[in-house]
Design an enzyme around this catalytic site. Structure first.
Site, PDB file in Angstrom:
ATOM      1  N   GLY A  11       8.700  -4.827   0.692  1.00 21.55           N
ATOM      2  CA  GLY A  11       8.461  -3.556   0.560  1.00 21.55           C
ATOM      3  C   GLY A  11       9.093  -3.197   1.990  1.00 21.55           C
ATOM      4  N   ARG A  14       8.544   1.070   4.885  1.00 20.30           N
ATOM      5  CA  ARG A  14       7.931   2.084   5.432  1.00 20.30           C
ATOM      6  C   ARG A  14       6.903   0.807   5.866  1.00 20.30           C
ATOM      7  NH1 ARG A  14       3.993   2.897   1.902  1.00 20.30           N
ATOM      8  NH2 ARG A  14       4.124   2.140  -0.776  1.00 20.30           N
ATOM      9  N   TYR A 154      -7.037  -3.111  -6.120  1.00 18.78           N
ATOM     10  CA  TYR A 154      -6.701  -3.291  -5.634  1.00 18.78           C
ATOM     11  C   TYR A 154      -6.717  -4.308  -4.379  1.00 18.78           C
ATOM     12  CZ  TYR A 154      -4.405  -2.613  -0.489  1.00 18.78           C
ATOM     13  OH  TYR A 154      -3.876  -2.092   1.070  1.00 18.78           O
TER      14      TYR A 154
END
Length: 246
Positions: A11, A14, A154
């Site tokens: 990842g 960003r 999440y």
């Protein structure tokens, strides 16, 4: 190989992941990072990281796919050398009430955020254990520590990352490999920018420091954890949230 070795960052195009790529490159690591879709952002991060003098390899990878993650790790090892530090940062959100959450919204978040950590770490940790050198840093969240309404998927994934990392710390510690968790709060990234303004302002009111954190502030902590300055720190969950949960 860079003076500090080779770092593998998922990842990395960003947000917190990109900040970690830049900080680790500055620290003297050669960095192999992956991104899911934004090639232009990844190219820019790679260019900025390379300005610190090390080698940088950016690869398009979906960490939810075990095969892609395995091939990526093999590519980094072949091109840059043995991996000495892993930063598992890739993550997505699909927020909503549990009662209305689709199977896809649950599965996509768990596959990227939790399975992705497993897929990224598995190909390199055994090599670290054999060499008796290596560090793993996983990115969880305050949602994984305390839970967050509208984010059961999440929160579950990020909580799972904590269990994964603590177990890994016990498993790999006797072989000289450390593993720690960073649990950020509200950080000024695209993910937080996508929140409704009213919700963001309400949350800001609960932060004693009265501001969002910066991705580079999280990267500073990651830099510390992968360094010898944290040589006796493993199995820990380090929260960085401006006092949000106080």
């Amino acid at each position: 190989m860079g003076g500090q070795g080779v770092a593998l960052v998922s990842g990395g195009s960003r947000g917190i992941g990109a900040a970690c790529v830049l900080r680790l490159a500055k620290d003297g690591f050669d960095v192999g990072f992956c991104y899911r879709a934004d090639e232009s952002a990844a190219t820019l991060v790679a260019k900025q990281a390379a300005e610190h003098g090390g080698r940088v390899l950016a690869t398009r990878v979906d960490v939810a796919d075990a095969g892609q993650a395995r091939e990526w790790a093999a590519e980094v090892k072949q091109e840059l050398g043995p991996v000495t530090a892993v930063v598992a940062s890739a993550g997505i959100t699909r927020d909503g009430m549990l009662a209305r959450m689709s199977d896809a919204d649950w599965t996509d978040v768990l596959r990227t955020n939790l399975d992705g950590v497993f897929h990224v770490c598995r190909p390199v940790v055994f090599d670290m254990m054999k060499r008796k050198r290596g560090v793993v840093v996983t990115l969880s969240s305050v949602a994984g520590v305390y839970g967050n309404a509208m984010q059961v998927n999440y929160s579950a994934a990020k909580s799972g990352i904590i269990g994964f990392t603590r177990a890994l710390a016990k498993e790999a510690g006797p072989f000289g490999v450390r593993a720690n968790v960073v649990a950020p709060g509200l950080i000024d990234t695209e993910m937080v920018a996508g929140m409704p303004a009213t919700a963001r302002e309400k949350l800001l009111g609960g932060i004693p420091l009265r501001r969002l954190g910066r991705a580079d502030e999280v990267a500073e902590l990651v830099s510390f954890l992968v360094s010898d300055r944290a040589a006796y720190l493993t199995g820990s969950v380090v929260e960085v949230h401006g006092g949000l949960t106080v």
